[in-house]
Design an enzyme around this catalytic site. Structure first.
Site, short mmCIF file in Angstrom:
data_model
loop_
_atom_site.label_atom_id
_atom_site.label_comp_id
_atom_site.label_asym_id
_atom_site.label_seq_id
_atom_site.Cartn_x
_atom_site.Cartn_y
_atom_site.Cartn_z
N LYS A 59 4.22 39.77 39.41
CA LYS A 59 5.35 40.11 40.29
C LYS A 59 5.64 41.61 40.21
CE LYS A 59 7.26 35.45 39.96
NZ LYS A 59 8.26 34.53 39.44
N GLN A 103 12.81 34.35 34.94
CA GLN A 103 11.64 33.49 34.97
C GLN A 103 11.90 32.18 34.22
OE1 GLN A 103 8.95 34.22 36.82
NE2 GLN A 103 7.80 32.40 36.23
N ASP A 126 15.10 34.45 44.18
CA ASP A 126 14.33 33.24 43.94
C ASP A 126 14.81 32.10 44.84
OD1 ASP A 126 12.17 33.16 42.17
OD2 ASP A 126 13.46 33.23 40.39
N1 GUN Z 1 8.80 29.35 37.21
C1 GUN Z 1 7.87 28.77 38.02
N2 GUN Z 1 8.00 29.21 39.28
C2 GUN Z 1 9.02 30.09 39.27
C3 GUN Z 1 9.62 30.89 40.29
O1 GUN Z 1 9.26 30.88 41.48
N3 GUN Z 1 10.65 31.69 39.87
C4 GUN Z 1 11.09 31.71 38.59
N4 GUN Z 1 12.11 32.50 38.30
N5 GUN Z 1 10.54 30.97 37.63
C5 GUN Z 1 9.52 30.17 37.98
#
Ligand code: GUN
Length: 296
Positions: A59, A103, A126
């Site tokens: 990311k 995350q 998100d």
């Molecule tokens: N864990 C798995 N997928 C995601 C996501 O799209 N965002 C976040 N913050 N954590 C995740």
């Protein structure tokens, strides 16, 4: 007897992402020129889960490639819930920050629901906050959850026809299965599907999955979907990503999805690979949400 489709087309998330990210970069440059600072995303990583670290690093890298600023905040697994909530409060109020993510999964002693609720919905890139989920359900403007939104963009990019089709979503997680079912059923293109959502209590899962024109497995079980479960000509979008031990690789593992790709692909009209399918699209959605946040 139905005949097997022997040629399939790839829903290439890497290629689609490249095209979309090129457009994001152009718009990011405009935002930067206009506001005097680039779009800014922060990512919080708590603990040392290897897969989470890989995702967060991707990311951060993706931000740099489109001209965004990013801040990676790494905390040890013993960070307290109170400390994390304090950080979220500061990020909510930081005028230099357009959006941020925490995350998941988080260490067991931290309540993910509390954390999600603490994020200002205007910075929730998100799309996990109940306000954004509610806006999605009602078709109001807001941030869409990154993985399901990325899948919609992937189908759009390749012009896959969805209207009137039967879409079967396997899995009902808050971050993928449930929002995916909403996006595929809404009155929009891609969308307008008749949607079935299946889960661990579904009876005779195989027979339902076999009815799918569009199949979206998000169950977290490596290579669970086999050829006998897939209708000829189906569109398959594989959300799963798993590390399987593989001594022949330098890394010691290879990545597989929820779908047994080699045997399922020949039956499909379209299928997404793992890696290089949904994964890059999730990050592209996050960039799109961050750009939207920066535009205000
Ligand atoms: N864990 C798995 N997928 C995601 C996501 O799209 N965002 C976040 N913050 N954590 C995740």
């Amino acid at each position: 007897m139905s005949s097997e489709v022997t040629t399939y087309q790839l829903l290439d998330g890497k290629a689609a992402s490249k095209a979309i990210r090129d457009r994001i970069a152009t718009e990011a440059a405009e935002v930067t020129a206009h506001r005097g600072r680039p779009p800014h995303l922060a990512a919080v990583l708590v603990g040392d889960d290897g897969a989470s670290r890989t995702y967060v690093n991707s990311k951060v890298k993706a931000c740099a490639a489109v001209g965004f600023r990013s801040t990676l905040i790494e905390e040890s697994a013993d960070l307290t819930e109170e400390e994390l909530l304090g950080m979220i409060d500061r990020m909510n109020r930081d005028p230099e920050l357009d959006g941020f993510i925490v995350q998941l999964p988080l260490p067991k002693h931290i309540d993910e629901e509390k954390v999600t609720l603490a994020i200002d919905p205007r910075k929730d890139v998100d799309g996990f906050h109940p306000e954004n989920i509610g806006r999605m359900v009602l078709g109001l403007p807001g941030y869409l959850p990154a993985t399901p939104a990325g899948i919609v963009e992937l189908l759009r990019h390749y012009g896959v026809e969805t209207s009137g089709k039967h879409c079967v979503v396997v899995g009902r997680s808050h971050i993928v299965g449930t929002p995916m079912s909403i996006l595929m059923s809404r009155n929009s293109e891609p969308g307008n599907c008749t949607v079935t959502i299946t889960h661990s209590r579904t009876r005779d899962l195989s027979s339902i999955v076999r009815q799918a024109d569009i199949l979206i497995p998000a169950i977290g079980k490596p290579e669970f979907i086999t050829a006998d479960m897939v209708k000829d000509g189906a569109v398959v979008v594989d959300v799963g990503i798993h590390r399987m031990p593989d001594a022949s690789r330098k890394s010691g593992f290879r990545l597989v999805g929820d779908v047994k790709f080699d045997e399922v692909a020949p039956k499909c009209s379209w299928i997404s690979p793992v890696p290089g399918g949904v994964g890059p699209m999730t990050i592209t959605s996050l960039l799109l949400n961050t750009l939207k946040a920066a535009k205000g």
